[in-house]
Design a protein around this motif. Structure first.
Motif, mmCIF file in Angstrom:
data_model
loop_
_atom_site.group_PDB
_atom_site.id
_atom_site.type_symbol
_atom_site.label_atom_id
_atom_site.label_comp_id
_atom_site.label_asym_id
_atom_site.label_seq_id
_atom_site.Cartn_x
_atom_site.Cartn_y
_atom_site.Cartn_z
ATOM 1 N N GLN A 105 0.833 -1.204 0.000
ATOM 2 C CA GLN A 105 0.000 0.000 0.000
ATOM 3 C C GLN A 105 0.865 1.251 0.000
ATOM 4 O OE1 GLN A 105 -2.975 0.022 3.126
ATOM 5 N NE2 GLN A 105 -3.040 2.256 3.165
ATOM 6 N N LEU A 106 1.931 1.236 0.780
ATOM 7 C CA LEU A 106 2.831 2.384 0.844
ATOM 8 C C LEU A 106 3.514 2.621 -0.507
ATOM 9 C CD1 LEU A 106 5.178 3.335 3.725
ATOM 10 C CD2 LEU A 106 6.103 3.225 1.412
ATOM 11 N N ILE A 107 3.996 1.550 -1.151
ATOM 12 C CA ILE A 107 4.666 1.710 -2.446
ATOM 13 C C ILE A 107 3.694 2.268 -3.481
ATOM 14 C CG2 ILE A 107 5.785 0.489 -4.345
ATOM 15 C CD1 ILE A 107 6.926 -1.444 -2.248
ATOM 16 N N ALA A 108 2.473 1.759 -3.493
ATOM 17 C CA ALA A 108 1.481 2.272 -4.444
ATOM 18 C C ALA A 108 1.251 3.758 -4.243
ATOM 19 C CB ALA A 108 0.164 1.505 -4.288
ATOM 20 N N ALA A 109 1.147 4.176 -2.982
ATOM 21 C CA ALA A 109 0.941 5.593 -2.696
ATOM 22 C C ALA A 109 2.153 6.419 -3.118
ATOM 23 C CB ALA A 109 0.657 5.789 -1.208
ATOM 24 N N ALA A 110 3.359 5.867 -2.910
ATOM 25 C CA ALA A 110 4.579 6.586 -3.279
ATOM 26 C C ALA A 110 4.688 6.754 -4.788
ATOM 27 C CB ALA A 110 5.802 5.831 -2.744
ATOM 28 N N VAL A 111 4.370 5.703 -5.543
ATOM 29 C CA VAL A 111 4.453 5.788 -7.001
ATOM 30 C C VAL A 111 3.372 6.721 -7.540
ATOM 31 C CG1 VAL A 111 4.352 4.481 -9.154
ATOM 32 C CG2 VAL A 111 5.522 3.509 -7.173
#
Length: 273
Positions: free
Chosen positions: A194-200
């Motif tokens: 979830q964090l990576i998706a938000a970062a990208v």
């Protein structure tokens, strides 16, 4: 495309994204977020869902296959990705190379840059990530730390040359937080995905995204005692490290006989929270 001051073309987004294609290995496939019985979700699926909020007509393909090295991602996935004519693409690969006994980080970076160049030349907006220091969660991985730092520098430089957006996962305070990782410590947990998706999404400046993903996580619960930590390390070594080493010695990969979970573009149906 409009020229930047350094001469690198900067993609111009005209309207909403219509076709998103993800290239990569197990992280992009979604290992650690779901399983092979109920199905994998992963950060790329989550990003596609975010993009579909902005444009419900979005179509999404995920070509990633676990175990693939950067050169294999390039040789197996780049051609099919270009054939799908994406207007947004993500390229995340290289960790499987870095964990090998011998590796040239310059070669890994060359494969990544070739994919950046081909996709941006086709008109796609491209995004990638930097890799966290695995030694902060797997102390035994200390020999690969210098490789991770080096490949991250090379990723940043290649991305700058081609106008590729970079999500700086390497610098996030959660990378040493066990809640960010699945039990095997090589793949992210649902929270990590979830964090990576938000970062990208933030790196791509997707409407509705912001930099809240980069905030420090809540404090960890009471840390494990020395004895419980040692027991956890032994259990992890027996359950995950041993089988991983066994596959390496036998020349096997977790991705043997596997194909992409979503090789064709399809609409995102039934957005999940």
């Amino acid at each position: 495309m409009r020229p930047q001051e350094n001469g690198v073309p900067e993609p111009v987004r005209s309207g909403k994204y219509l076709r998103y294609v993800a290239l990569g290995d197990s992280q992009t496939e979604g290992v650690g977020d779901g399983d092979d019985i109920v199905g994998l979700r992963g950060w790329a699926d989550r990003l596609a869902e975010h993009l579909a909020i902005d444009n419900p007509e979005l179509q999404y393909a995920n070509l990633a296959v676990r175990g693939r090295r950067a050169g294999e991602v390039r040789s197996e996935q780049l051609g099919p990705a270009l054939a799908l004519r994406p207007d947004v693409a993500t390229v995340v690969a290289g960790v499987n190379d870095l964990l090998r006994l011998r590796v040239e980080t310059s070669t890994v970076a060359d494969h990544l840059e070739a994919m950046f160049a081909a996709l941006t030349a086709s008109g796609a907006r491209v995004a990638t990530v930097t890799f966290p220091d695995l030694t902060r969660i797997i102390p035994l991985a200390r020999p690969v730390r210098s490789r991770i730092l080096d490949i991250n520098d090379r990723i940043r430089a290649a991305a700058a040359r081609h106008g590729v957006a970079v999500a700086e996962i390497a610098r996030h305070p959660s990378v040493a937080d066990r809640r960010f990782w699945s039990e095997d410590r090589l793949h992210c947990s649902p929270l990590g995905h979830q964090l990576i998706a938000a970062a990208v999404a933030h790196a791509l400046q997707v409407p509705g995204s912001n930099d809240s993903w980069n905030e420090p996580p809540p404090p960890l619960p009471i840390p494990l005692s020395t004895q419980r930590r040692a027991t956890a390390e032994l259990r992890w070594a027996a359950t995950f490290l041993g089988p991983w080493l066994g596959r390496r010695l036998r020349g096997q990969s977790s991705g043997d006989q596997r194909t992409a979970k979503r090789p064709q573009l399809h609409r995102i149906e039934g957005l999940r929270s």
